[in-house]
Design a protein around this motif. Structure first.
Motif, short mmCIF file in Angstrom:
data_model
loop_
_atom_site.label_atom_id
_atom_site.label_comp_id
_atom_site.label_asym_id
_atom_site.label_seq_id
_atom_site.Cartn_x
_atom_site.Cartn_y
_atom_site.Cartn_z
N TYR A 218 34.00 62.64 39.18
CA TYR A 218 34.45 61.32 38.74
C TYR A 218 33.71 60.90 37.48
N TYR A 219 32.47 61.35 37.33
CA TYR A 219 31.69 60.99 36.14
C TYR A 219 32.37 61.50 34.87
N GLU A 220 32.87 62.75 34.93
CA GLU A 220 33.57 63.30 33.77
C GLU A 220 34.85 62.53 33.50
N LEU A 221 35.58 62.19 34.55
CA LEU A 221 36.79 61.42 34.39
C LEU A 221 36.49 60.05 33.79
N GLU A 222 35.40 59.46 34.21
CA GLU A 222 35.04 58.13 33.75
C GLU A 222 34.80 58.09 32.25
N ARG A 223 34.42 59.23 31.68
CA ARG A 223 34.15 59.28 30.25
C ARG A 223 35.43 59.36 29.41
N ASP A 224 36.56 59.63 30.05
CA ASP A 224 37.82 59.68 29.34
C ASP A 224 38.48 58.31 29.42
N GLU A 225 38.39 57.55 28.36
CA GLU A 225 38.86 56.16 28.37
C GLU A 225 40.36 56.07 28.63
#
Length: 213
Positions: free
Chosen positions: A193-200
């Protein structure tokens, strides 16, 4: 019909059997009869194999059938499902017209019939999206369902560029649908989810429900 997007999913943590079971579980929410959810497992398998492990379309159908037999071993409805899939495959190779063959399969009001009609139309017209769709909807049964399932299979098999423009023009929300399809196909790039969170863009669309920036 509704589990088709699951076939695009690819994850190193999932086996094809896991994915098929997930397809069945999704269908089981509304279709508790085994002949409602087992065809969804077969459909998931067919679409995933087309997208990621292309071999002949007939071989994909047979593999999907055999995998379902393994997953749902002992289910009393399995013989009916495999029988109608085998019938669809056999009919796709004869010389009779489409309507005659489809009538031998059924009208598509049940899961196994809708799947079998789509398998028949897809194999019979594997090189022509339009011919496959026309065959799938021109009968007296549940033609919207059989057309939808056939469209999913042939669309995956032939690719977007091989679908005639007449099927793609003036469609409501077509830009949204195409973008969602691309996102679904690329979704495995995120491992947390952390990686996803970085994709605005993804967070805006899928976490906050705001499609346009």
């Amino acid at each position: 019909m509704r589990i088709a997007p699951l076939g695009l999913h690819y994850s190193k943590g999932f086996s094809i059997e896991d994915l098929d079971r997930e397809g069945a579980a999704i269908a089981k929410i509304t279709h508790g009869n085994p002949l409602g959810y087992m065809p969804a497992a077969v459909m998931t398998h067919i679409l995933n194999r087309i997208v990621y492990h292309t071999t002949s379309l007939k071989d994909i159908m047979i593999e999907a059938r055999d995998t379902a037999v393994s997953i749902f071993e002992g289910d009393s409805h399995m013989e009916e499902l495999t029988g109608i899939i085998d019938l669809a495959i056999a009919l796709s190779e004869n010389d009779a017209d489409d309507l005659t063959n489809i009538q031998k399969i059924g009208e598509g009001w049940t899961g196994e019939e809708a799947l079998a009609i789509a398998i028949y139309c897809s194999l019979r017209h594997a090189d022509d999206f339009s011919d496959g769709i026309i065959a799938a909807v021109n009968h007296s049964g549940d033609s919207d369902s059989t057309g939808s399932v056939t469209g999913n299979i042939l669309g995956a098999w032939l690719g977007y560029d091989q679908i005639e423009d007449k099927w793609k023009e003036n469609l409501e929300l077509s830009d949204v649908i195409l973008e969602m399809a691309d996102d679904l196909y690329e979704g495995d790039r995120y491992n947390s989810y952390y990686e996803l969170e970085r994709d605005e863009d993804w967070m805006r669309k899928y976490a906050y429900g705001c499609w346009k920036g």
